[in-house]
Design an enzyme around this catalytic site. Sequence first.
Site, mmCIF file in Angstrom:
data_model
loop_
_atom_site.group_PDB
_atom_site.id
_atom_site.type_symbol
_atom_site.label_atom_id
_atom_site.label_comp_id
_atom_site.label_asym_id
_atom_site.label_seq_id
_atom_site.Cartn_x
_atom_site.Cartn_y
_atom_site.Cartn_z
ATOM 1 N N PRO A 159 18.255 -63.395 9.139
ATOM 2 C CA PRO A 159 19.579 -63.800 9.616
ATOM 3 C C PRO A 159 19.509 -65.160 10.318
ATOM 4 O O PRO A 159 18.568 -65.429 11.048
ATOM 5 C CB PRO A 159 19.955 -62.705 10.615
ATOM 6 C CG PRO A 159 18.913 -61.668 10.550
ATOM 7 C CD PRO A 159 17.742 -62.215 9.825
ATOM 8 N N GLU A 160 20.482 -65.981 10.052
ATOM 9 C CA GLU A 160 20.565 -67.276 10.726
ATOM 10 C C GLU A 160 21.816 -67.292 11.601
ATOM 11 O O GLU A 160 22.501 -66.279 11.711
ATOM 12 C CB GLU A 160 20.580 -68.403 9.682
ATOM 13 C CG GLU A 160 19.325 -68.411 8.810
ATOM 14 C CD GLU A 160 19.299 -69.550 7.796
ATOM 15 O OE1 GLU A 160 19.935 -70.591 8.028
ATOM 16 O OE2 GLU A 160 18.636 -69.378 6.756
#
Length: 288
Positions: free
Chosen positions: A15-16
Amino acid sequence: LTAARRAEGWRRFLPELPEVETVRRGLIPLLEGHTVTDAHLGHHCLRTPWPKDFTQRLKGQCLERLERRGKYLLFYTSVGRCWMTHLGMSGSFRYAPIASHTPTAHDHLTVYTSNKLVLSFNDPRRFGMMALWDKEDALPPTLARLGKEPLSPTFTGAWLHEAASQRNVPLKTLLLDQATIAGIGNIYASESLYRARLHPLRCSSTLTRRESSDLMMAVQQVLEEAIAAGGSTLRDHRHPSGDLGCFQHSFAVYQREGHPCPRCGKAARVEKIVVSGRSTFFCRRCQR
Ligand SMILES: [Zn+2]
């Protein structure tokens, strides 16, 4: 699969900033202003050991504000504590009303709240991490060394030009450096450079003011569009709405190796190279 390929496969789903922001926005209406009435840990720790007396120190706390710094979620509580979560590779929050809550495998933390919800942190690979500190404590080092928030008003073309000119690294490496800009990972670095028509291997110190400004705008647009789309499609990454999230988001170049460049059409194909050990996608024809 070799270990390296497997690692690359895992990394694809990290996840960013947009995914973490999506989780934050999903959790705010469920949790903000509500009190932790009980909390339990599972049998395993995450990437790091659980904070000392973690569940005891969470109990009775009102979750006043949920913020984000880079890829970290930060719950500020009524007595000035901060509960920090990093989703790692496969971490996700799920919630259910107490009456319909059923524990599942890999639930490592279960939190009960005063509005009769159960929040579970599920993480099959256990690369996530949590910390808890009081306001008089020092910030955890991971948080203290984070760089600029790319969606903040102080992330400007002039600032980026200054930051880039002080380094002699490929632009891709600069964007991934969390101590410079916080929250950008492999997906959105490739997408931002494509949007700005900048080659991922271009040396940061050669960036002009105009190009810095273009890159700043590209980064913000790419992140904001992804947040609007509810984050990217991530395996094991669930929307905290209680059900499987549907993060349909299309990428211009990320994992589009061999496909026609969306800008150049059939004249050029998206290529894949490795920069700083990470897959990087770009178009040789329109990125300079
Ligand atoms: Zn192109």
